[in-house]
Design a protein around this motif. Structure first.
Motif, PDB file in Angstrom:
ATOM      1  N   SER A 103     -39.461  -8.261  31.833  1.00 27.95           N
ATOM      2  CA  SER A 103     -39.994  -8.330  33.190  1.00 27.95           C
ATOM      3  C   SER A 103     -38.864  -8.281  34.213  1.00 27.95           C
ATOM      4  O   SER A 103     -37.726  -8.661  33.920  1.00 27.95           O
ATOM      5  CB  SER A 103     -40.819  -9.605  33.369  1.00 27.95           C
ATOM      6  N   PRO A 104     -39.151  -7.837  35.439  1.00 27.34           N
ATOM      7  CA  PRO A 104     -38.097  -7.747  36.462  1.00 27.34           C
ATOM      8  C   PRO A 104     -37.368  -9.059  36.720  1.00 27.34           C
ATOM      9  O   PRO A 104     -36.167  -9.056  37.020  1.00 27.34           O
ATOM     10  CB  PRO A 104     -38.869  -7.282  37.707  1.00 27.34           C
ATOM     11  N   ASN A 105     -38.072 -10.194  36.603  1.00 24.68           N
ATOM     12  CA  ASN A 105     -37.408 -11.485  36.819  1.00 24.68           C
ATOM     13  C   ASN A 105     -36.720 -12.018  35.569  1.00 24.68           C
ATOM     14  O   ASN A 105     -36.184 -13.130  35.586  1.00 24.68           O
ATOM     15  CB  ASN A 105     -38.395 -12.512  37.367  1.00 24.68           C
ATOM     16  N   LYS A 106     -36.746 -11.241  34.484  1.00 27.70           N
ATOM     17  CA  LYS A 106     -36.057 -11.569  33.217  1.00 27.70           C
ATOM     18  C   LYS A 106     -36.609 -12.826  32.546  1.00 27.70           C
ATOM     19  O   LYS A 106     -35.911 -13.485  31.770  1.00 27.70           O
ATOM     20  CB  LYS A 106     -34.550 -11.745  33.441  1.00 27.70           C
ATOM     21  N   LYS A 159     -36.391   2.381  40.412  1.00 28.16           N
ATOM     22  CA  LYS A 159     -36.369   1.411  41.505  1.00 28.16           C
ATOM     23  C   LYS A 159     -37.306   1.785  42.660  1.00 28.16           C
ATOM     24  O   LYS A 159     -37.611   0.939  43.501  1.00 28.16           O
ATOM     25  CB  LYS A 159     -34.935   1.240  42.024  1.00 28.16           C
ATOM     26  N   ASP A 189     -44.583  -4.979  37.233  1.00 30.07           N
ATOM     27  CA  ASP A 189     -44.024  -6.098  37.995  1.00 30.07           C
ATOM     28  C   ASP A 189     -43.982  -7.283  37.041  1.00 30.07           C
ATOM     29  O   ASP A 189     -44.143  -7.117  35.827  1.00 30.07           O
ATOM     30  CB  ASP A 189     -44.844  -6.382  39.263  1.00 30.07           C
ATOM     31  N   ASN A 190     -43.786  -8.478  37.543  1.00 27.17           N
ATOM     32  CA  ASN A 190     -43.608  -9.621  36.644  1.00 27.17           C
ATOM     33  C   ASN A 190     -44.867 -10.003  35.867  1.00 27.17           C
ATOM     34  O   ASN A 190     -44.778 -10.680  34.838  1.00 27.17           O
ATOM     35  CB  ASN A 190     -43.114 -10.835  37.440  1.00 27.17           C
ATOM     36  N   ASP A 223     -29.537  -3.565  35.897  1.00 26.82           N
ATOM     37  CA  ASP A 223     -29.854  -4.102  37.224  1.00 26.82           C
ATOM     38  C   ASP A 223     -29.571  -3.110  38.349  1.00 26.82           C
ATOM     39  O   ASP A 223     -30.090  -3.265  39.462  1.00 26.82           O
ATOM     40  CB  ASP A 223     -29.060  -5.391  37.458  1.00 26.82           C
TER      41      ASP A 223
END
Length: 298
Positions: free
Chosen positions: A219-222, A49, A267-268, A95
């Motif tokens: 990706s972080p935004n799933k 993180k 990142d995304n 998460d």
């Protein structure tokens, strides 16, 4: 447990060298770092993180994860004291930043129960050791050890965390090879699970060991899933429910044949992946922006 890239091409080493020599610039222009030589069989990577990069080695190493700096050198290591590295193959995180270490390599399809170690967020580990929560799973369809040659479907080197579950993508070793990776689902906390089969996806059959799925990342935004093999990234978007193969599917050709074993999202839009060294090429991390590469829709 890995086989070297040299073993991929019986009688074809010259052809491989030509491919590498003529296409290496396509990948090397995206080089992120050269990986520390101690990680000679790097099999999983993950950013924590605080955006520190962590890595694990394949079988043969201790039960350790390693923090790398931006040059690829090891800055710190953490030993998981109640774990064994039988065949560590990939990493993912939930998460909250808890890391999952996948000890589920199963080359010969002889292992009935596979293991995933869940550890606290590495940011919160102050010393050089930690203990893991232990997750066990088996495949209900895997009833013979080993199974018949055309049923060797129970190796795995890739997984992701998604909505309180872990999703596994198999490494197919069937003979004849059918190019299929199977998606399975298990829970994310300490228990014994029967893996639930969700769906399948056919990668390629041109060269068996170049079509094996060796790592996965979300990706972080799933909203994007990436699967890695030795030549390509398979990208998935707009899926339904938890069937990652149900939406839009793309193939990204990386332009060089190397033994690629680990992938993660920075990142995304940006992906980092690694390879092992072969014929003087490799042992690097590379970064690509998904908006800048050609995506071949399937």
């Amino acid at each position: 447990m890995k086989k070297t890239l040299a073993g991929f091409f019986t009688g074809s080493a010259i052809a491989v060298a030509i491919i590498i020599a003529t296409t290496s610039y396509q990948l090397y222009k995206n080089k992120y770092a050269t990986i520390d030589a101690q990680l000679n069989e790097i099999s999983g990577i993950e950013f924590d993180k605080s955006m520190k990069l962590w890595a694990i080695n394949d079988s043969g190493d201790e039960a350790k994860l390693y923090q790398l700096n931006k040059s690829g050198d090891i800055e710190r290591s953490i030993t998981v004291t109640n774990a064994k590295n039988i065949d560590w193959e990939d990493m993912t995180q939930d998460d909250f930043g808890h890391f999952f270490l996948g000890d589920f390599g199963n080359n010969d399809n002889l292992r009935k129960w596979l293991t995933i170690y869940k550890i606290e967020n590495p940011i919160d580990i102050k010393g050089e050791t930690t203990q893991a929560e232990i997750i066990k799973f088996t495949y209900p369809e895997h009833t013979s050890f080993p199974p018949k040659a055309d049923e060797m479907e129970f190796d795995v080197e890739a997984f992701v965390f998604y909505k309180k579950h872990l999703y596994l993508f198999t490494k197919n070793r069937t003979v004849p090879f059918n190019g299929i990776t199977t998606l399975y689902k298990i829970g994310d906390h300490a228990a014994n699970y029967d893996a639930i089969k969700i769906s399948k996806f056919k990668t390629c059959t041109i060269a068996v060991k170049l079509c094996w799925i060796t790592s996965a990342a979300l990706s972080p935004n799933k909203k994007r899933l990436a699967l890695l093999d030795s030549q390509r990234i398979w990208l998935f978007e707009n899926w339904q429910g938890d069937d990652f193969f149900s939406g839009d599917r793309y193939r990204i050709d990386l332009g060089i044949v190397t033994q690629k074993e680990a992938i993660t999202f920075l990142d995304n839009d940006n992906i980092v992946f690694t390879d092992e060294e072969f014929l003087g090429i490799g042992r690097n991390a590379y970064e690509i922006n998904l908006n800048d590469v050609k995506k071949n829709k399937l």
